[in-house]
Every structure is written in C-alpha cells, then in structure tokens.
Design a protein around this motif. Structure first.
Motif, short mmCIF file in Angstrom:
data_model
loop_
_atom_site.label_atom_id
_atom_site.label_comp_id
_atom_site.label_asym_id
_atom_site.label_seq_id
_atom_site.Cartn_x
_atom_site.Cartn_y
_atom_site.Cartn_z
N GLU A 18 0.81 -1.23 0.00
CA GLU A 18 0.00 0.00 0.00
C GLU A 18 0.84 1.27 0.00
O GLU A 18 0.53 2.22 -0.70
CB GLU A 18 -0.93 0.00 1.22
N TYR A 39 -1.55 2.39 5.71
CA TYR A 39 -2.37 1.30 5.19
C TYR A 39 -3.36 1.77 4.13
O TYR A 39 -4.19 1.00 3.67
CB TYR A 39 -3.11 0.63 6.36
N VAL A 41 -6.07 4.01 4.04
CA VAL A 41 -7.50 3.98 4.39
C VAL A 41 -8.21 5.10 3.64
O VAL A 41 -7.79 6.26 3.71
CB VAL A 41 -7.69 4.13 5.92
N VAL A 74 -6.16 -0.54 11.43
CA VAL A 74 -5.81 -1.68 10.59
C VAL A 74 -5.89 -2.98 11.37
O VAL A 74 -6.31 -4.02 10.84
CB VAL A 74 -4.42 -1.50 9.94
N LEU A 78 -8.68 -4.97 9.59
CA LEU A 78 -8.01 -6.03 8.86
C LEU A 78 -7.93 -7.31 9.68
O LEU A 78 -8.03 -8.42 9.15
CB LEU A 78 -6.61 -5.58 8.44
N TYR A 81 -11.15 -9.09 9.20
CA TYR A 81 -11.18 -9.75 7.89
C TYR A 81 -10.33 -11.01 7.90
O TYR A 81 -10.72 -12.06 7.34
CB TYR A 81 -10.63 -8.81 6.81
N TRP A 94 -9.72 -5.71 1.81
CA TRP A 94 -9.03 -4.43 2.01
C TRP A 94 -8.91 -3.67 0.69
O TRP A 94 -9.03 -2.45 0.65
CB TRP A 94 -7.64 -4.68 2.60
N TYR A 95 -8.71 -4.42 -0.39
CA TYR A 95 -8.50 -3.80 -1.70
C TYR A 95 -9.80 -3.48 -2.43
O TYR A 95 -9.93 -2.43 -3.06
CB TYR A 95 -7.64 -4.74 -2.56
#
Length: 431
Positions: A18, A39, A41, A74, A78, A81, A94-95
């Motif tokens: 990132e 990260y 965001v 994050v 994350l 996730y 995230w992407y």
C-alpha cells in the motif's frame, strides 16, 4: 483459524503493497476520495473506523498525523477480515470490499493484488515484533525489516539493477548501501552527490526523488504507466496475458525514469513479440497474416522466423507492410519472368495462373480450389514459358494429358470412346 501466512507476515506485506511502510502517504484522488496513511485507508472510512477502533472520530488529516490511530484501525478492521476470510480474503476485502479474491476487475486486478501480497508475505523473515491483542486474537505486528534481494533493494531506491550495473560509481555506492542497510532517503542523499547523478536527465532525477518525497504519487504513476504499457504491448502483438513481471518492470522504468515516448516503447515491446502456435497477435499478428497471404498468392515461401521478424519490424514501425510487399513481389517477378511487369504492378501470380489452373482442373478432374502455384504443371508453365513469353495454353493442355492421372478420368474414357467410335464409323460398322 485464519489460512495462509501468519498475520504479522501478512500485515507487513500489505503495508509494503500500500505505501512502502510510509505513515505519511496520501493516495491520488479517486471517486471515493483519497487514501491516507501507512495502510491507505479511504477518507470516507476514516471517521467511522477511528470511532470504532480508536475511540475517537478523526478527520483524514488528523488520522494521517496519528500513527497509533492508523495501527488501531488496521488491526481492528483487517484483523477481523483475517479471522473471518483468511489472508487472501482479507487482502481482497481491504483492496476491493469483497472477499472473493479471484475477481478480475480493478487496476491491477483483485487477484493480482492478492497474489502480490501473499507472495511477498513468504519473504517476511520474522524478527522482533510488537504484540497486539484484539477481536479475540493476538497478532504480532512486524517491527523488523525483511532482508531484500538486490533487485528489490534497487527498486526500493527507485533504480533498476540494469541501470546500477551500467556505472562503476553507481555500483560502488549501491554496494555500500546494501552492506550498510541504508534507508532509501540516505541512499538518495548520497546519490545526489555523485558525478553520475549530475550527468543524468531531469526525468530520471525526478523519478528517483519522487519515490522518496511523494511515494503515493510515485506509486500511482507506476500504476498508470503499467496500464499504458499493457495497451501498447497489446497493440504491437505481445500476449499481455503472459507478460512476465520483468517485462512490465523494465517497460515502466523506461517510460517513467528514462522518459521514452510511446513510439520508442512500442519499438522495444515489438521486439518481444513471440509466435504462439503459428500465430502472432495485435499489429504484428495482422502483418504476420498479411505477409503469409501475399506470399502464398505469389508462389513464394519463407520460414516462420522470417515472417515473425518482418511482422515485428512492421509493428515496431521500423518497416512497413508496403516495403515487405515490394520484396515479395520482386521475388515473385524474378521467378515468373514472363509476368514480371504485371506482378510488380500489383497483380498476383495466382490470378495470372488462372487459365492454367482451370485447364488442369478440367483435364484431370480436380477441383480448382485444390490447385495453386505449387502444382508442378502450373508452376512450370508460369516459371518456364517460351523465351520469357507466356506458355501457350494448347501446348500446356497437351502436356497435362500425358499425366498418368489423365487415363483414369472420365474425360480420357470419353475421348477413347470417341476415337473408337470414329474408327468404327470409318469402317462402316457404326453410325
């Protein structure tokens, strides 16, 4: 249990993907706003996510200035996730906001982004870590730098190994930087004091400097360049679905660091066009097919490598289809001398051979579509002639009838019956 690499390796890799680890990184404008921090965001998520995982709503600028808030977000988002979808699903969420990492949309496509994160995570060497507990799990957040290959280190410094190896001064500096594990900023500062740096173009100096001063823009420029390279490669006939990573890296570097224009990039990419299953793609493929057809219509033959080489030249712009057509016609004219003027004027030898082809078809009862300039009768008539003149059709047909195939045709049987009938009539035995 989360699948894939351990969270500490996964988080480190995603961080490198990132922003290269830069807490001050700001992404380019997007339909959803800019992305902020280490990260990346997106701005609309900063407020809700900081409230939930940091305990206080922050603006994007406040978030950018607060490392603790970035880490908390994050790890909370994350981390959730990762627990739910595993490493690949987490990277995809995230992407793209979707856990299906096999999707092909996006630039780069989702699956490429995910594969990049996962593959890089395998190179994480461990080292000292800072534990974090949350969402029912304990993660180890990377605090150690991984060991990079020379190529990776060069890329981190904004250079390529090919460029580094081109200069003794640069090689010495790079070797010193690798041995001392210099940061990118330290290397750039030392690089700017070299004679090599002073002799370089402003394009290269800007490229290297931007890598350190504005990595988000540098990263976006590379993404844009990669898309352009993909388009140019497809135009000249490179199979973009099979383009290796080194080809992309070199092309992007030539575009951004060396300032190559599109014409030069196409010339270089054109030299990489390959023949796959007897075919080529893009502009090279069109030229490849056109040359094949023209050669066939004029009864000349070349190797596959010859067609491929000329097609690449045409795609690169160093030759034209007209130039190659002239070469083919000159060779055909030298072979079929009686028709040289017509062939050079644009007529095809196969069309000029039509009367002979028709005669062979009718006499030997062979479909015209099965006869071309490779037929011995047709070739000898076209290439032989009488002192450079057209071969007489009556003589041509007499020669064709001497072929053993003639005796097996209906024409031959009817002709024989006719002769026999005439003999009988002459003797008064038939009417």
């Amino acid at each position: 249990m989360a699948s894939g690499p351990a969270f500490e390796a996964f988080l480190w890799s995603l961080t490198q993907q990132e922003s290269g680890g830069n807490y001050r990184a700001v992404g380019p404008p997007t339909p959803y706003g800019r992305a902020y921090g280490r990260y990346q965001v997106l701005a609309p998520n900063v407020g809700p996510w900081t409230v939930k995982h940091y305990g206080r709503r922050l603006t994007p600028q406040q978030f950018l200035n607060n490392r603790a808030a970035q880490d908390a977000v994050v790890r909370g988002v994350l981390g959730g996730y990762y627990d739910r979808y595993g490493a690949r699903g987490a990277a995809s969420m995230w992407y793209s906001g979707q856990p299906n990492w096999r999707k092909t949309y996006g630039h780069p496509p989702v699956y490429q982004y995910v594969n990049s994160v996962i593959n890089r995570a395998s190179r994480y060497p461990g080292g000292s870590t800072t534990p974090y507990s949350g969402r029912g799990s304990t993660y180890q957040v990377a605090a150690a730098r991984p060991k990079l290959t020379k190529s990776e280190r060069a890329e981190q410094y904004g250079l390529s190994m090919r460029l580094i190896n081109s200069s003794k001064e640069l090689r010495r500096l790079f070797g010193k930087a690798v041995a001392g594990s210099w940061s990118a900023n330290r290397f750039t500062a030392a690089l700017k004091t070299t004679r090599w740096w002073r002799r370089q173009s402003s394009t290269l100096r800007k490229y290297v400097t931007l890598k350190q001063t504005d990595p988000a823009t540098w990263k976006q420029n590379r993404s844009n360049s990669r898309a352009k390279i993909r388009r140019l490669a497809a135009q000249v006939g490179v199979d973009v679905g099979k383009m290796p990573g080194w080809l992309y890296r070199d092309a992007v570097y030539y575009d951004l660091a060396l300032g190559w224009n599109d014409a030069r990039l196409k010339d270089w990419l054109g030299s990489k066009v390959k023949v796959h299953g007897g075919k080529m793609l893009g502009e090279a493929g069109e030229a490849f097919d056109a040359l094949h057809e023209l050669a066939y219509l004029n009864g000349v033959k070349y190797s596959t490598s010859w067609y491929a080489t000329q097609a690449r030249k045409i795609a690169k712009g160093t030759s034209t289809l007209q130039n190659q057509e002239n070469k083919i016609r000159r060779q055909a004219a030298a072979t079929y001398k009686a028709y040289a003027a017509q062939i050079k004027a644009g007529m095809n030898a196969l069309d000029l051979a039509a009367p002979y082809i028709k005669s062979v078809s009718e006499i030997l009862e062979i479909p015209e579509t099965d006869i071309d300039l490779s037929n011995n009768f047709v070739y000898n008539a076209m290439a032989g002639g009488h002192a450079g003149a057209n071969f007489p059709l009556w003589e041509f047909e007499r020669i064709v009838r001497k072929d053993p195939l003639w005796k097996k045709t209906n024409n031959a049987r009817e002709a024989a019956f006719g002769v026999a009938h005439q003999v009988l009539r002459d003797f008064g035995m038939a009417y």
